[in-house]
Design an enzyme around this catalytic site. Sequence first.
Site, PDB file in Angstrom:
ATOM      1  N   HIS A 164      15.247  96.116  15.682  1.00 29.20           N
ATOM      2  CA  HIS A 164      13.813  96.411  15.833  1.00 29.20           C
ATOM      3  C   HIS A 164      12.994  95.110  15.866  1.00 29.20           C
ATOM      4  O   HIS A 164      12.623  94.601  14.817  1.00 29.20           O
ATOM      5  CB  HIS A 164      13.330  97.280  14.670  1.00 29.20           C
ATOM      6  CG  HIS A 164      13.805  98.689  14.765  1.00 29.20           C
ATOM      7  ND1 HIS A 164      13.114  99.670  15.426  1.00 29.20           N
ATOM      8  CD2 HIS A 164      14.948  99.273  14.310  1.00 29.20           C
ATOM      9  CE1 HIS A 164      13.789 100.805  15.373  1.00 29.20           C
ATOM     10  NE2 HIS A 164      14.899 100.590  14.702  1.00 29.20           N
ATOM     11  N   CYS A 219      16.384 100.240  20.007  1.00 31.77           N
ATOM     12  CA  CYS A 219      17.194 101.142  19.181  1.00 31.77           C
ATOM     13  C   CYS A 219      17.583 102.393  19.979  1.00 31.77           C
ATOM     14  O   CYS A 219      18.351 102.303  20.924  1.00 31.77           O
ATOM     15  CB  CYS A 219      16.450 101.468  17.884  1.00 31.77           C
ATOM     16  SG  CYS A 219      17.573 102.182  16.655  1.00 31.77           S
ATOM     17  N   GLY A 276     -20.121 104.034   8.052  1.00 27.73           N
ATOM     18  CA  GLY A 276     -18.798 103.413   8.075  1.00 27.73           C
ATOM     19  C   GLY A 276     -18.628 102.480   9.267  1.00 27.73           C
ATOM     20  O   GLY A 276     -19.502 102.400  10.137  1.00 27.73           O
ATOM     21  N   VAL A 277     -17.483 101.810   9.294  1.00 27.60           N
ATOM     22  CA  VAL A 277     -17.249 100.774  10.303  1.00 27.60           C
ATOM     23  C   VAL A 277     -17.167 101.378  11.719  1.00 27.60           C
ATOM     24  O   VAL A 277     -17.814 100.884  12.645  1.00 27.60           O
ATOM     25  CB  VAL A 277     -15.922 100.035  10.003  1.00 27.60           C
ATOM     26  CG1 VAL A 277     -15.659  98.950  11.028  1.00 27.60           C
ATOM     27  CG2 VAL A 277     -15.939  99.454   8.609  1.00 27.60           C
ATOM     28  N   ASP A 278     -16.381 102.453  11.857  1.00 27.34           N
ATOM     29  CA  ASP A 278     -16.089 102.942  13.211  1.00 27.34           C
ATOM     30  C   ASP A 278     -17.343 103.447  13.929  1.00 27.34           C
ATOM     31  O   ASP A 278     -17.605 103.070  15.074  1.00 27.34           O
ATOM     32  CB  ASP A 278     -15.049 104.072  13.158  1.00 27.34           C
ATOM     33  CG  ASP A 278     -13.761 103.617  12.478  1.00 27.34           C
ATOM     34  OD1 ASP A 278     -13.566 102.394  12.374  1.00 27.34           O
ATOM     35  OD2 ASP A 278     -12.992 104.474  12.043  1.00 27.34           O
ATOM     36  N   SER A 279     -18.121 104.297  13.242  1.00 26.34           N
ATOM     37  CA  SER A 279     -19.290 104.841  13.943  1.00 26.34           C
ATOM     38  C   SER A 279     -20.312 103.739  14.193  1.00 26.34           C
ATOM     39  O   SER A 279     -21.004 103.741  15.217  1.00 26.34           O
ATOM     40  CB  SER A 279     -19.903 106.014  13.180  1.00 26.34           C
ATOM     41  OG  SER A 279     -20.379 105.624  11.916  1.00 26.34           O
ATOM     42  N   SER A 280     -20.400 102.758  13.275  1.00 29.94           N
ATOM     43  CA  SER A 280     -21.367 101.671  13.477  1.00 29.94           C
ATOM     44  C   SER A 280     -20.997 100.834  14.697  1.00 29.94           C
ATOM     45  O   SER A 280     -21.856 100.492  15.519  1.00 29.94           O
ATOM     46  CB  SER A 280     -21.423 100.757  12.242  1.00 29.94           C
ATOM     47  OG  SER A 280     -21.721 101.512  11.096  1.00 29.94           O
ATOM     48  N   GLU A 303      10.006  94.725  16.441  1.00 27.39           N
ATOM     49  CA  GLU A 303       8.612  94.931  16.028  1.00 27.39           C
ATOM     50  C   GLU A 303       8.393  94.788  14.534  1.00 27.39           C
ATOM     51  O   GLU A 303       7.258  94.642  14.090  1.00 27.39           O
ATOM     52  CB  GLU A 303       8.123  96.313  16.501  1.00 27.39           C
ATOM     53  CG  GLU A 303       8.756  97.520  15.809  1.00 27.39           C
ATOM     54  CD  GLU A 303      10.111  97.939  16.386  1.00 27.39           C
ATOM     55  OE1 GLU A 303      10.750  97.119  17.074  1.00 27.39           O
ATOM     56  OE2 GLU A 303      10.541  99.081  16.124  1.00 27.39           O
ATOM     57  N   SER A 327     -22.250 107.302  10.160  1.00 27.39           N
ATOM     58  CA  SER A 327     -21.880 107.649   8.785  1.00 27.39           C
ATOM     59  C   SER A 327     -22.106 106.475   7.844  1.00 27.39           C
ATOM     60  O   SER A 327     -21.946 106.599   6.641  1.00 27.39           O
ATOM     61  CB  SER A 327     -20.408 108.014   8.751  1.00 27.39           C
ATOM     62  OG  SER A 327     -19.632 106.844   8.997  1.00 27.39           O
TER      63      SER A 327
END
Length: 517
Positions: A167, A79, A223-227, A169, A221
């Site tokens: 586009h 684009c 949560g997923v990310d810190s684990s 994508e 925490s």
Amino acid sequence: MQEKIIILDFGSQTTQLIGRRIRELNVYCEIVPYNKFPQDDESVKGVILSGSPFSVYDESAFKVDLEQLRGKYPILGICYGAQFIAYTHGGKVEPAGTREYGRARLTSFDRDNVLFKNVRTNTQVWMSHGDTITVVPDNFQIIASTDDVKVAAYQVKGEKMWGVQFHPEVSHSEDGTQMLKNFVVDVCGCSQSWSAASFVDTTVAELKAQVGDDRVILGLSGGVDSSVAAVLLHRAIGKNLTCIFVDHGLLRKNEFANVMHDYECLGLNVIGVDASEKFFKDLEGVTDPEQKRKIIGRDFVEVFNAEARKITDAKWLAQGTIYPDRIESLNITGKTIKSHHNVGGLPKEMNLQLCEPLKWLFKDEVRRVGRELGIPDHLISRHPFPGPGLAVRILGDITREKVRILQDADDIFIQGLRDWKVRDEVGNETSLYHQVWQAGVILLPVQSVGVMGDERTYERAVALRAVTSTDAMTADWAHLPYEFLAQVSNDIINKVKGVNRVTYDISSKPPSTIEWE
Ligand code: XMP
């Protein structure tokens, strides 16, 4: 060396999507602001120029010096990216008259061009542009057109440089992923070897090299990310990782104990800190949501830092920051509107360096890495949960009794969602829990009249909230089965002392939000 594609971001809303699509091809890529091309990075195999809210002839339009890239790397302009390449080489870009937006078909294209390998005749593409390329420079060859757009795609003759007006994508471009694959694999020569397993191998090796024998602290925490960050680091440095998990007393029912148990099963060295007394005391009588958030944030930092200070030989602080937390999105003024938040009040004297092993991953990639690391599904597929926890789901002031009522009601709702089995679109068994993005119960600051047995009651009302979403930016209320809602309502009213009315929140975001505070 990890080969990569660089996506230069000119501010389009779909830039992140380009990154997603390329990662889905198992090719590693990084999105960088248009003016921050990584010089001298030998692992770069190709460059994509994104779309932009600007016109190329706007004075403030974002510009790059293409001569720095041309001939060195294969280039694909999308684009605005395509218009920019054409314009800077002497082509003509003009307002399209009516803005071209929506579906179109490539009624003709050069099937011998590598960009269109395995692309179907008349394939649908997605257009979204106010300008159009009307004249291409002499050394450009038009390789695709639609009924309305003559220059739908071009290649610079004899060079590895392409431009597409549409586009590829977005999912409405039927063969868009194929075209991106043709570019990154066939043209740039990427090997499609990037996967969760290869990420784990490379990252563990990098972490070993980065951290060596140093001690690392990480805040968990639940949560997923810190684990996932913790397990990844644990694999790299084992006992040199110390995790701190602060319980502010506003977690879900039994969550602190359950999550501590999970972490211990994963072999993590975790210090669990029950600081609920402090949080409840400081929150006493506070009703304003932002004030609650501030107090919880401040107390959290204090408690975490007090623990961290005890680990006197720590050299690193690890965080579960992920890519969407960091992508510097540009706004139309060219200013970065979201920059990297981190380590707010960490004790300065500790002099910790920052380690963020997930900083290049999207959320679903973090989940895949987590599964690869053997983290149990109930941790990986966990719903998002706000940092201030149930404090923002209790409207009005917070007491231990209110938290108890809310935890009990919430537990019935969440367990009910997990237990209610349904079939997904392809016929596999799943649960309502997996079909919603996030769910919880809100304790309302109202009491209403009810009748239980022969007794008149005057008790609390709760609202159930369950939403579907892909990124929490927008959300719709989940259309949960009536039979399910009936069962949950019955269970809550019968089992949770203090509640005699259950409602279901049917608001979408916007204009509502997911949380009530
Ligand atoms: P809203 O309510 O803004 O929520 O639609 C969007 C997402 O953000 C979560 N959320 C928070 N997360 N601290 C957090 O860590 C907060 O103060 C906070 N407020 C909302 C919310 O749960 C949802 O996933």
